[in-house]
Scaffold this motif. Structure first.
Motif, PDB file in Angstrom:
ATOM      1  N   GLY A   1       0.802  -1.212   0.000  1.00 28.63           N
ATOM      2  CA  GLY A   1       0.000   0.000   0.000  1.00 28.63           C
ATOM      3  C   GLY A   1       0.836   1.263   0.000  1.00 28.63           C
ATOM      4  O   GLY A   1       1.987   1.286  -0.474  1.00 28.63           O
ATOM      5  N   ASP A   2       0.277   2.325   0.557  1.00 34.00           N
ATOM      6  CA  ASP A   2       0.867   3.658   0.499  1.00 34.00           C
ATOM      7  C   ASP A   2       1.855   3.870   1.645  1.00 34.00           C
ATOM      8  O   ASP A   2       1.605   4.656   2.575  1.00 34.00           O
ATOM      9  CB  ASP A   2      -0.233   4.716   0.542  1.00 34.00           C
ATOM     10  N   VAL A   3       2.978   3.178   1.599  1.00 34.46           N
ATOM     11  CA  VAL A   3       3.986   3.300   2.646  1.00 34.46           C
ATOM     12  C   VAL A   3       5.365   2.983   2.048  1.00 34.46           C
ATOM     13  O   VAL A   3       5.492   2.112   1.192  1.00 34.46           O
ATOM     14  CB  VAL A   3       3.684   2.357   3.828  1.00 34.46           C
ATOM     15  N   ASP A   4       6.360   3.731   2.478  1.00 35.32           N
ATOM     16  CA  ASP A   4       7.752   3.466   2.115  1.00 35.32           C
ATOM     17  C   ASP A   4       8.472   2.943   3.349  1.00 35.32           C
ATOM     18  O   ASP A   4       8.468   3.592   4.406  1.00 35.32           O
ATOM     19  CB  ASP A   4       8.432   4.743   1.612  1.00 35.32           C
ATOM     20  N   VAL A   5       9.084   1.780   3.221  1.00 34.95           N
ATOM     21  CA  VAL A   5       9.733   1.117   4.352  1.00 34.95           C
ATOM     22  C   VAL A   5      11.222   1.448   4.348  1.00 34.95           C
ATOM     23  O   VAL A   5      11.910   1.259   3.339  1.00 34.95           O
ATOM     24  CB  VAL A   5       9.515  -0.406   4.287  1.00 34.95           C
ATOM     25  N   ASN A   6      11.721   1.921   5.481  1.00 35.07           N
ATOM     26  CA  ASN A   6      13.153   2.189   5.631  1.00 35.07           C
ATOM     27  C   ASN A   6      13.916   0.952   6.083  1.00 35.07           C
ATOM     28  O   ASN A   6      15.008   0.668   5.600  1.00 35.07           O
ATOM     29  CB  ASN A   6      13.384   3.320   6.633  1.00 35.07           C
ATOM     30  N   SER A   7      13.341   0.212   7.040  1.00 34.53           N
ATOM     31  CA  SER A   7      13.991  -0.997   7.531  1.00 34.53           C
ATOM     32  C   SER A   7      13.000  -1.817   8.350  1.00 34.53           C
ATOM     33  O   SER A   7      11.987  -1.297   8.826  1.00 34.53           O
ATOM     34  CB  SER A   7      15.208  -0.650   8.399  1.00 34.53           C
ATOM     35  N   ILE A   8      13.325  -3.110   8.501  1.00 38.72           N
ATOM     36  CA  ILE A   8      12.518  -4.031   9.309  1.00 38.72           C
ATOM     37  C   ILE A   8      13.464  -4.899  10.132  1.00 38.72           C
ATOM     38  O   ILE A   8      14.448  -5.435   9.605  1.00 38.72           O
ATOM     39  CB  ILE A   8      11.609  -4.921   8.445  1.00 38.72           C
ATOM     40  N   ILE A   9      13.147  -5.038  11.407  1.00 35.68           N
ATOM     41  CA  ILE A   9      13.942  -5.885  12.304  1.00 35.68           C
ATOM     42  C   ILE A   9      12.989  -6.811  13.053  1.00 35.68           C
ATOM     43  O   ILE A   9      12.039  -6.352  13.693  1.00 35.68           O
ATOM     44  CB  ILE A   9      14.744  -5.051  13.320  1.00 35.68           C
TER      45      ILE A   9
END
Length: 648
Positions: A359-367
């Motif tokens: 959707g309408d989201v930009d992901v910088n990082s996931i931990i």
């Protein structure tokens, strides 16, 4: 006088004799009978143990144990019952010189190819060539998974916006997402609104989902948690967060958080409320001038209670943490608790093997952290309980009233085990008045087929249809059920259901028995004048089905036909005159309609054959996960109530 004394002494003697007899009787009751009962009980237990041993041998070696079984039965039964031979391999085959037949040539050709490849696979497994090379085998060691997984935003995007949690989650596991919602954009008639065609709506939303990526191959993964913030709102017109679960395309009841704190009487999750408040609670309060002057004179200042705003804003960076508690999932944004979602029956923490963001989201990082190092159910031998009590009992060579064919996929180990431990334990099945068997095709992965054969050899309740499994060819399993039901089981009625269908065997058989003997029967939740879909995932082209309506057909989760219809289907298939269609329930409607031209069929419609979940007083309940199967069976056994376990 002497005579009276003699009579007196005689009466004393008789009284002493009676007392002695009574004492001897009490002695026998106290000591001798318990010993006799113990010896008889032990003898009966020994005979039962011998029978159980002979039964288990029969299931493993169905062709070489008849003499021992009949010998053990002759000890207690002067007329031992003959045992019907169990066929673990379906005799269904499809070899033909391909010629197109009225638009059905495509699926016919796929069936021929699937049987050709499947035959080679099965021959390799039978000869022991299907064993995996030693370098690919795990040598009975557990799969070791990392305790944490970290992905950058770019790598997360390259992986399809999905982070894999190799062994699922456990108590205390958490996933932290650093991202930024995008600016709103116009959409025409989006699904989340109730706009008329041509109207526009400003939309900014994203979906974060915990999914069961490794649960089933070839199917949409179940959505164990669906977290959907809608920054611009939906039909309510205000920002909202909606959470839900979805299993085999069946959504549960949504939990909506609309800015108001959960009420005090509502259940909590690990002591946390399901929904926190995120708007000002004094927006609509108007204070009179008199009250304002009075408060000012006595020195009372106005207390403006301010709560947090909506946790997400367009273009604003957020840090979201999803954690697994004892009772449910908890979502914190920027260090503040926002929502909690209770676990729903049917899913376990280890099922959540992936997290996706769309959707309408930009992901910088996931931990992801505090993850388990091993998964308890990836090894089929851990999912399957190899106990004698779950094996299929031998089938006596007596008339079978109802044969139940259960459609299953090769890697549905947990689904089959749940069925064995629940409705397959019905007394009707134990007494051979009803018989249930799983019908499974071969999997593209050799290791799955190897484990499948081990399972079939042990439990004795799997009929392998030797073709390569494909969703469009599920109809072949239905044909195999018909062929097996009349040729091998010689049943009066044949039922088809899925491995996520809970069946009340007694109710189904009673409903079928209402039909007069000799009549043809088609029983289920029947659709009339149902139109084919021409667009979308389940689209049917005009070449596949040119007519505007389907013939009447019963929904696929469960239906019953009489043996004459099943014999007609098996015969037409052998002659290559049976029309195959990729939707197996619609195919059955076509075949019954064709049979109805020569002999009248009794169509019996009942909503109690529930196709969308579970209803009160059900005959069958669809979309039941393994845990729900066991829950429903426990309710039926312990409480005697026909109740649903619908929470997901």
């Amino acid at each position: 006088m002497k005579r009276s004394k003699l009579d007196y002494f005689m009466s004393i003697r008789q009284l002493q004799f009676l007392i002695g007899v009574g004492f001897l009787y009490m002695l026998i009751v106290s000591f001798v009978l318990p010993l006799l009962y113990k010896s008889l009980t032990q003898q009966n237990d020994d005979e039962d143990e011998k029978y159980l041993f002979s039964r288990s041998n029969f299931l493993i070696f169905p062709l070489g144990i008849h003499q021992e079984l009949e010998k053990s039965q002759s000890l207690s039964d002067p007329k031992p019952r003959k045992i019907r031979e169990f066929k673990a391999l379906s005799s269904l085959n499809y070899v033909m010189n391909f010629t197109s037949k009225d638009g059905f040539g495509g699926i016919d050709k796929s069936a021929v190819e699937a049987f050709s490849v499947g035959k080679k696979f099965w021959e390799e497994i039978q000869l022991g060539k299907g064993e995996l090379p030693s370098k690919n085998r795990k040598n009975d060691t557990k799969e070791i998974c990392p305790n944490s997984v970290t992905l950058s935003g770019s790598l997360f995007h390259k992986k399809g916006n999905v982070i894999v949690l190799p062994c699922g989650m456990t108590l205390g596991s958490h996933v932290t997402v650093v991202g930024r919602p995008r600016q709103g954009h116009f959409e025409e008639n989006p699904k989340i609104s109730l706009l008329k065609p041509g109207q526009n709506l400003m939309v900014s939303q994203f979906m974060m989902e915990l999914q069961g990526l490794k649960t089933v191959d070839g199917e949409d993964p179940p959505r164990i948690l669906h977290f959907n913030p809608r920054l611009k709102g939906d039909w309510s017109g205000k920002p909202v967060i909606e959470m839900n679960t979805c299993y085999r395309m069946q959504w549960g009841t949504a939990q909506r958080c609309e800015g108001w704190k959960s009420t005090l009487d509502e259940e909590t999750v690990d002591g946390q409320v399901k929904c926190e408040k995120w708007i000002r609670d004094d927006d609509n309060l108007e204070e009179s001038k008199t009250s304002w002057w009075l408060n000012r004179m006595i020195g009372r200042t106005k207390k403006v209670r301010y709560d947090w705003p909506f946790p997400f804003a367009e273009g604003k960076l957020f840090v979201l943490t999803l954690s697994a508690g004892l009772e449910g999932y908890h979502v914190n944004v920027d260090g503040r608790h926002v929502t909690s979602f209770p676990y729903r029956t049917g899913f376990a923490l280890e099922d959540a093997t992936g997290l996706s963001l769309k959707g309408d989201v930009d992901v910088n990082s996931i931990i992801a952290g505090s993850l388990p190092s091993a998964h308890p159910s990836y090894d089929p031998q851990k999912t399957l309980e190899m106990l004698d009590k779950w094996r299929a009992p031998p089938i006596s060579d007596e008339p079978i009233r109802l044969f139940i064919g259960v459609l299953s996929a090769g890697n549905h180990f947990s689904e089959r085990m749940a069925v064995r431990k629940s409705w397959m334990m019905y007394d009707l099945i134990k007494s051979s008045h009803a018989v249930a068997r799983f019908f499974v095709a071969l999997n593209a992965r050799k290791e799955v087929n190897i484990e499948l054969k081990k399972e079939a050899d042990f439990f004795g309740d799997i009929v392998i249809v030797p073709y390569m499994d494909n969703y469009d060819l599920v109809v072949l399993k239905t044909v195999a059920i018909c062929e097996y039901g009349v040729r091998s089981a010689s049943a009066k009625y044949i039922m088809k259901c899925d491995d996520d269908t809970f069946v009340r065997v007694d109710a189904v058989l009673n409903e079928a028995n209402k039909i007069v003997d000799g009549k043809s029967l088609y029983l289920g939740n029947i659709n009339y004048y149902h139109k084919p879909l021409r667009y979308g995932k389940w689209a049917v082209t005009y070449e596949e089905w040119p007519e505007e309506d389907y013939p009447p057909y019963a929904n696929g989760p469960g239906y019953v036909i009489s043996s004459d219809i099943a014999e007609f289907i098996a015969s037409e298939f052998e002659k290559h005159t049976l029309k195959l269609f990729k939707m197996e329930d619609v195919s059955m409607g076509m075949w019954v309609q064709q049979f109805n031209k020569t002999k009248r069929v009794e169509y019996v419609h009942s909503l109690k054959f529930c196709q969308f979940g579970c209803i009160d007083d059900y005959y069958i309940a669809h979309y039941q996960s393994p845990r729900q199967m066991l829950c429903m069976w426990n309710k039926l056994q312990i409480y005697g109530h026909i109740e649903c376990c619908n929470m997901r």
